[in-house]
Scaffold this motif. Structure first.
Motif, PDB file in Angstrom:
ATOM      1  N   THR A 156      36.676  47.069  39.584  1.00  0.00           N
ATOM      2  CA  THR A 156      37.821  47.977  39.621  1.00  0.00           C
ATOM      3  C   THR A 156      39.121  47.243  39.330  1.00  0.00           C
ATOM      4  O   THR A 156      39.935  47.690  38.509  1.00  0.00           O
ATOM      5  N   SER A 157      39.334  46.100  39.974  1.00  0.00           N
ATOM      6  CA  SER A 157      40.585  45.377  39.771  1.00  0.00           C
ATOM      7  C   SER A 157      40.696  44.872  38.345  1.00  0.00           C
ATOM      8  O   SER A 157      41.776  44.884  37.750  1.00  0.00           O
TER       9      SER A 157
ATOM     10  N   SER B  28      36.669  42.134  41.540  1.00  0.00           N
ATOM     11  CA  SER B  28      35.905  43.369  41.501  1.00  0.00           C
ATOM     12  C   SER B  28      36.053  44.014  40.133  1.00  0.00           C
ATOM     13  O   SER B  28      37.025  43.780  39.406  1.00  0.00           O
TER      14      SER B  28
END
Length: 253
Positions: free
Chosen positions: A13-14, A11
């Motif tokens: 975000t990660s 993702s």
């Protein structure tokens, strides 16, 4: 482990968090290839994320084209209970010092072998401050930094002694001289500077002790000119305020 995280997912975000996780105390400034390697992120993806994080303010680009943690992350960090609590507790006592001494009053904490200016209290008749809240100063050139250095772990001492940069002609760059000054600070309980960070300003600072006798901050006053704020008048005010801050934190922490 910080600075050596591998992508835990795909993702955005990660991956963004892994990029931020590439920075740590030993590596506060990194280039694109270093960040990509340390975060386990493909270079092209890393370059795009760096641009977005820089635009948002999580990262800042240096004059050499490398990256460091940005001001916006620091601002968010000030909402953390420890930093926010220290600032809130210290503020009224810092106002007392300002009223008693008529000098700019600074509160420093140790961060990444630097003296982070956590809070500053100034009036209209005490001169223009030379450091901004959020700025990280070299430990050996500011009074607050010297206090933090005197009570710092060995790893911080080694890092500070390895980078004795000369900010003015008065900065201490001789390791033996600085070591003698550290011993003196521990003995007398305060540190002074004379135009070592910036010409035209001098400082006086004391430690703020927390639970277990650990130094959690340095409280200092900055005066204009080539003489530190008068010890006889300024030191007692700083010491009373520092003890009150430490005592209040012990009660409320």
């Amino acid at each position: 482990m910080a600075g050596h995280t591998k992508a835990a997912g795909k993702s955005v975000t990660s991956r963004a968090l892994n990029v931020l996780g590439a920075f740590d105390q030993e590596n506060p400034v990194l280039g694109l290839s270093e960040i990509a390697r340390r975060s386990g992120t493909p270079v092209a993806t890393c370059h795009r994320l760096l641009g977005e994080l820089t635009e948002w303010g999580a990262l800042a680009k240096t004059t050499g084209g490398r990256y460091q943690i940005g001001y916006r992350l620091w601002t968010l960090g000030m909402l953390a209970p420890v930093q926010k609590g220290l600032r809130e507790v210290a503020a009224p006592y810092m106002h007392d010092v300002l009223f008693a001494t008529r000098h700019v009053v600074n509160l420093f904490v140790l961060e990444d072998a630097r003296a982070l200016l956590l809070e500053r209290i100034a009036g209209t008749a005490v001169g223009q401050p030379v450091a901004r809240v959020g700025e990280r100063l070299l430990l050996h050139t500011s009074a607050g930094g010297k206090v933090l250095l005197a009570y710092a772990p060995v790893s911080v001492l080694e890092q500070a002694f390895a980078e004795l940069k000369q900010e003015t002609r008065h900065s201490i760059t001789d390791p033996a001289r600085l070591q003698r000054e550290i011993v003196k600070i521990r003995e007398q309980g305060y540190a002074t500077t004379i135009e070592e960070h910036a010409l035209g300003t001098s400082g006086l600072a004391v430690p703020v002790f927390g639970a277990g006798g650990r130094v959690i901050a340095a409280l200092g006053a900055v005066g204009i000119g080539a003489t530190p704020p008068p010890v006889a008048r300024t030191l007692p005010a700083l010491q009373v305020a520092a003890k009150a801050i430490g005592r209040t934190l012990g009660v409320t922490g």
